[in-house]
Design a protein around this motif. Structure first.
Motif, PDB file in Angstrom:
ATOM      1  N   MET A 156       0.848  -1.184   0.000  1.00 51.85           N
ATOM      2  CA  MET A 156       0.000   0.000   0.000  1.00 51.85           C
ATOM      3  C   MET A 156       0.893   1.246   0.000  1.00 51.85           C
ATOM      4  O   MET A 156       1.888   1.293   0.730  1.00 51.85           O
ATOM      5  N   PRO A 157       0.591   2.258  -0.829  1.00 51.58           N
ATOM      6  CA  PRO A 157       1.428   3.464  -0.871  1.00 51.58           C
ATOM      7  C   PRO A 157       1.548   4.123   0.503  1.00 51.58           C
ATOM      8  O   PRO A 157       0.582   4.167   1.276  1.00 51.58           O
ATOM      9  N   LEU A 158       2.729   4.630   0.783  1.00 47.18           N
ATOM     10  CA  LEU A 158       2.962   5.273   2.079  1.00 47.18           C
ATOM     11  C   LEU A 158       2.030   6.457   2.304  1.00 47.18           C
ATOM     12  O   LEU A 158       1.609   6.720   3.432  1.00 47.18           O
ATOM     13  N   ASN A 159       1.718   7.193   1.247  1.00 45.51           N
ATOM     14  CA  ASN A 159       0.799   8.327   1.399  1.00 45.51           C
ATOM     15  C   ASN A 159      -0.570   7.869   1.877  1.00 45.51           C
ATOM     16  O   ASN A 159      -1.229   8.555   2.665  1.00 45.51           O
ATOM     17  N   GLU A 160      -1.011   6.709   1.388  1.00 42.89           N
ATOM     18  CA  GLU A 160      -2.301   6.168   1.817  1.00 42.89           C
ATOM     19  C   GLU A 160      -2.242   5.721   3.267  1.00 42.89           C
ATOM     20  O   GLU A 160      -3.172   5.961   4.050  1.00 42.89           O
ATOM     21  N   LYS A 161      -1.151   5.063   3.655  1.00 41.24           N
ATOM     22  CA  LYS A 161      -0.993   4.648   5.053  1.00 41.24           C
ATOM     23  C   LYS A 161      -0.945   5.866   5.969  1.00 41.24           C
ATOM     24  O   LYS A 161      -1.506   5.856   7.066  1.00 41.24           O
ATOM     25  N   ARG A 162      -0.284   6.890   5.494  1.00 38.91           N
ATOM     26  CA  ARG A 162      -0.166   8.127   6.274  1.00 38.91           C
ATOM     27  C   ARG A 162      -1.539   8.689   6.612  1.00 38.91           C
ATOM     28  O   ARG A 162      -1.778   9.180   7.713  1.00 38.91           O
ATOM     29  N   GLY A 163      -2.466   8.610   5.658  1.00 37.18           N
ATOM     30  CA  GLY A 163      -3.805   9.127   5.884  1.00 37.18           C
ATOM     31  C   GLY A 163      -4.623   8.295   6.854  1.00 37.18           C
ATOM     32  O   GLY A 163      -5.601   8.780   7.429  1.00 37.18           O
ATOM     33  N   LEU A 164      -4.240   7.053   7.061  1.00 35.85           N
ATOM     34  CA  LEU A 164      -4.970   6.160   7.960  1.00 35.85           C
ATOM     35  C   LEU A 164      -4.438   6.190   9.393  1.00 35.85           C
ATOM     36  O   LEU A 164      -5.111   5.717  10.312  1.00 35.85           O
ATOM     37  N   ALA A 165      -3.244   6.719   9.581  1.00 36.92           N
ATOM     38  CA  ALA A 165      -2.578   6.647  10.890  1.00 36.92           C
ATOM     39  C   ALA A 165      -3.012   7.772  11.822  1.00 36.92           C
ATOM     40  O   ALA A 165      -3.380   8.858  11.389  1.00 36.92           O
ATOM     41  N   SER A 166      -2.942   7.491  13.111  1.00 37.57           N
ATOM     42  CA  SER A 166      -3.209   8.534  14.104  1.00 37.57           C
ATOM     43  C   SER A 166      -1.952   9.329  14.438  1.00 37.57           C
ATOM     44  O   SER A 166      -2.041  10.438  14.968  1.00 37.57           O
ATOM     45  N   HIS A 167      -0.774   8.772  14.114  1.00 31.33           N
ATOM     46  CA  HIS A 167       0.497   9.473  14.319  1.00 31.33           C
ATOM     47  C   HIS A 167       1.413   9.167  13.133  1.00 31.33           C
ATOM     48  O   HIS A 167       1.395   8.053  12.600  1.00 31.33           O
ATOM     49  N   VAL A 168       2.221  10.151  12.747  1.00 29.04           N
ATOM     50  CA  VAL A 168       3.167   9.969  11.651  1.00 29.04           C
ATOM     51  C   VAL A 168       4.555  10.397  12.114  1.00 29.04           C
ATOM     52  O   VAL A 168       4.727  11.471  12.702  1.00 29.04           O
ATOM     53  N   VAL A 169       5.536   9.538  11.869  1.00 28.26           N
ATOM     54  CA  VAL A 169       6.942   9.885  12.118  1.00 28.26           C
ATOM     55  C   VAL A 169       7.583  10.128  10.753  1.00 28.26           C
ATOM     56  O   VAL A 169       7.674   9.220   9.929  1.00 28.26           O
ATOM     57  N   ARG A 209      13.987  12.757  17.791  1.00 29.81           N
ATOM     58  CA  ARG A 209      13.202  13.754  18.522  1.00 29.81           C
ATOM     59  C   ARG A 209      11.704  13.481  18.383  1.00 29.81           C
ATOM     60  O   ARG A 209      10.950  13.600  19.356  1.00 29.81           O
ATOM     61  N   GLN A 210      11.275  13.094  17.189  1.00 30.81           N
ATOM     62  CA  GLN A 210       9.860  12.790  16.975  1.00 30.81           C
ATOM     63  C   GLN A 210       9.421  11.573  17.785  1.00 30.81           C
ATOM     64  O   GLN A 210       8.332  11.550  18.356  1.00 30.81           O
ATOM     65  N   VAL A 211      10.280  10.562  17.826  1.00 34.97           N
ATOM     66  CA  VAL A 211       9.954   9.338  18.575  1.00 34.97           C
ATOM     67  C   VAL A 211       9.858   9.632  20.062  1.00 34.97           C
ATOM     68  O   VAL A 211       8.963   9.125  20.752  1.00 34.97           O
ATOM     69  N   LEU A 212      10.745  10.469  20.558  1.00 34.31           N
ATOM     70  CA  LEU A 212      10.710  10.832  21.974  1.00 34.31           C
ATOM     71  C   LEU A 212       9.418  11.568  22.315  1.00 34.31           C
ATOM     72  O   LEU A 212       8.785  11.293  23.351  1.00 34.31           O
ATOM     73  N   ARG A 213       8.995  12.487  21.438  1.00 35.02           N
ATOM     74  CA  ARG A 213       7.736  13.202  21.672  1.00 35.02           C
ATOM     75  C   ARG A 213       6.548  12.232  21.666  1.00 35.02           C
ATOM     76  O   ARG A 213       5.637  12.335  22.490  1.00 35.02           O
ATOM     77  N   LEU A 214       6.578  11.295  20.739  1.00 39.91           N
ATOM     78  CA  LEU A 214       5.499  10.317  20.653  1.00 39.91           C
ATOM     79  C   LEU A 214       5.449   9.449  21.905  1.00 39.91           C
ATOM     80  O   LEU A 214       4.366   9.223  22.476  1.00 39.91           O
ATOM     81  N   HIS A 215       6.601   8.966  22.331  1.00 39.49           N
ATOM     82  CA  HIS A 215       6.662   8.123  23.527  1.00 39.49           C
ATOM     83  C   HIS A 215       6.142   8.866  24.753  1.00 39.49           C
ATOM     84  O   HIS A 215       5.372   8.306  25.557  1.00 39.49           O
ATOM     85  N   THR A 216       6.525  10.115  24.904  1.00 36.91           N
ATOM     86  CA  THR A 216       6.077  10.924  26.038  1.00 36.91           C
ATOM     87  C   THR A 216       4.558  11.077  26.018  1.00 36.91           C
ATOM     88  O   THR A 216       3.893  10.952  27.049  1.00 36.91           O
ATOM     89  N   LYS A 217       4.008  11.317  24.839  1.00 43.29           N
ATOM     90  CA  LYS A 217       2.560  11.477  24.707  1.00 43.29           C
ATOM     91  C   LYS A 217       1.835  10.191  25.079  1.00 43.29           C
ATOM     92  O   LYS A 217       0.817  10.222  25.791  1.00 43.29           O
ATOM     93  N   LEU A 218       2.347   9.069  24.634  1.00 42.39           N
ATOM     94  CA  LEU A 218       1.708   7.793  24.939  1.00 42.39           C
ATOM     95  C   LEU A 218       1.853   7.432  26.421  1.00 42.39           C
ATOM     96  O   LEU A 218       0.918   6.919  27.032  1.00 42.39           O
ATOM     97  N   GLU A 219       3.011   7.706  26.991  1.00 40.97           N
ATOM     98  CA  GLU A 219       3.233   7.412  28.413  1.00 40.97           C
ATOM     99  C   GLU A 219       2.339   8.256  29.302  1.00 40.97           C
ATOM    100  O   GLU A 219       1.885   7.804  30.356  1.00 40.97           O
ATOM    101  N   ASP A 220       2.070   9.493  28.883  1.00 41.12           N
ATOM    102  CA  ASP A 220       1.234  10.394  29.683  1.00 41.12           C
ATOM    103  C   ASP A 220      -0.254  10.120  29.514  1.00 41.12           C
ATOM    104  O   ASP A 220      -1.087  10.659  30.247  1.00 41.12           O
ATOM    105  N   SER A 221      -0.608   9.288  28.536  1.00 45.61           N
ATOM    106  CA  SER A 221      -2.009   8.972  28.290  1.00 45.61           C
ATOM    107  C   SER A 221      -2.575   8.147  29.436  1.00 45.61           C
ATOM    108  O   SER A 221      -1.895   7.316  30.023  1.00 45.61           O
ATOM    109  N   MET A 222      -3.846   8.390  29.723  1.00 48.51           N
ATOM    110  CA  MET A 222      -4.528   7.633  30.777  1.00 48.51           C
ATOM    111  C   MET A 222      -5.322   6.460  30.210  1.00 48.51           C
ATOM    112  O   MET A 222      -6.091   5.815  30.904  1.00 48.51           O
ATOM    113  N   GLU A 223      -5.147   6.173  28.923  1.00 47.54           N
ATOM    114  CA  GLU A 223      -5.922   5.112  28.290  1.00 47.54           C
ATOM    115  C   GLU A 223      -5.655   3.750  28.923  1.00 47.54           C
ATOM    116  O   GLU A 223      -6.521   2.872  28.901  1.00 47.54           O
ATOM    117  N   PHE A 224      -4.442   3.570  29.446  1.00 49.61           N
ATOM    118  CA  PHE A 224      -4.133   2.266  30.033  1.00 49.61           C
ATOM    119  C   PHE A 224      -5.012   1.981  31.238  1.00 49.61           C
ATOM    120  O   PHE A 224      -5.330   0.827  31.541  1.00 49.61           O
TER     121      PHE A 224
END
Length: 229
Positions: free
Chosen positions: A163-176, A187-202
């Motif tokens: 599947m084209p990356l542009n199409e996958k990009r449109g389906l994702a909730s986060h893009v690196v 730097r992008q991965v660190l920001r993503l990890h921090t956001k997920l760790e701070d989430s209360m979804e768990f």
């Protein structure tokens, strides 16, 4: 604990992002590693693959020649679908066992590293977040040709099989974005990890699991009382 799907395209840099997340202490379940495990000699998936594709795909030691099998499926969509129908159910069962293991250890989230996450869509309904590792088409082709020693035509064929990356990009909730330097990606991965760790979804996921377990326990207790009466 909640689940995060990580995907990308061939030579987009997904393995780099997966390694960076692992360095940050994230539990990673790599579908490629699991896939190699479920097709070890004499396993159910191995026997079915040899039956359908023939013994010519085997190495001298009896293991599946992944490169030879890859050449067959990249050139034939029907064969690719057949291989996926054999391996994917076994892969998903093995991944589920690992998910349960990490759940018991109390992790907030687990990353499922799945190359064909959006192509198969079998796991997406279980994921709270999806992450796509993206790079521009020219960079993707260049990396693939340099990495695997392919001609441009061969590289384009392999990219076109996904599947084209542009199409996958449109389906994702986060893009690196991984077209630039490793430092920028880090730097992008660190920001993503921090956001997920701070989430209360768990907390919600764990509450549902506890409530489900309690409900099942209550049901079993009720059934036992009925049988005893």
């Amino acid at each position: 604990m909640f689940l995060v799907g990580l995907t990308g395209g061939i030579a987009s840099g997904k393995s780099t992002v997966s390694s960076l997340l692992r360095e940050l202490g994230c539990p990673i379940i790599d579908a490629d590693v699991v896939a190699r495990k479920v097709v070890e000699p004499h396993s159910p998936a191995y026997c079915r693959i040899v039956k359908h594709f023939g013994p010519e795909i085997l190495l001298e030691n009896g293991e599946i020649d992944r490169q030879k099998l890859g050449q067959l499926i990249f050139a034939n969509e029907d064969k690719r679908r057949l291989l996926n129908s054999i391996t994917h159910p076994e892969i998903h069962k093995a991944m589920l066992k690992q998910i349960f293991f990490f759940f018991l250890r109390g992790y907030r989230y687990v990353v499922l590293d799945v190359p064909l996450l959006f192509e198969t869509r079998r796991l997406t309904r279980f994921l709270n977040h999806t992450v796509v590792v993206y790079c521009d088409p020219a960079t993707q082709l260049s990396r693939l040709m340099n990495r695997d020693g392919l001609t441009q035509e061969q590289a384009e064929q392999r990219v076109a099989a996904q599947m084209p990356l542009n199409e996958k990009r449109g389906l994702a909730s986060h893009v690196v974005e991984n077209s630039g330097s490793r430092e920028d990606t880090q730097r992008q991965v660190l920001r993503l990890h921090t956001k997920l760790e701070d989430s209360m979804e768990f907390l919600l996921a764990r509450a549902i699991a506890i409530a489900t377990a309690a409900g099942l326990g209550g049901l079993l207790l009720y059934a036992a009382k009925l049988l005893a009466s």
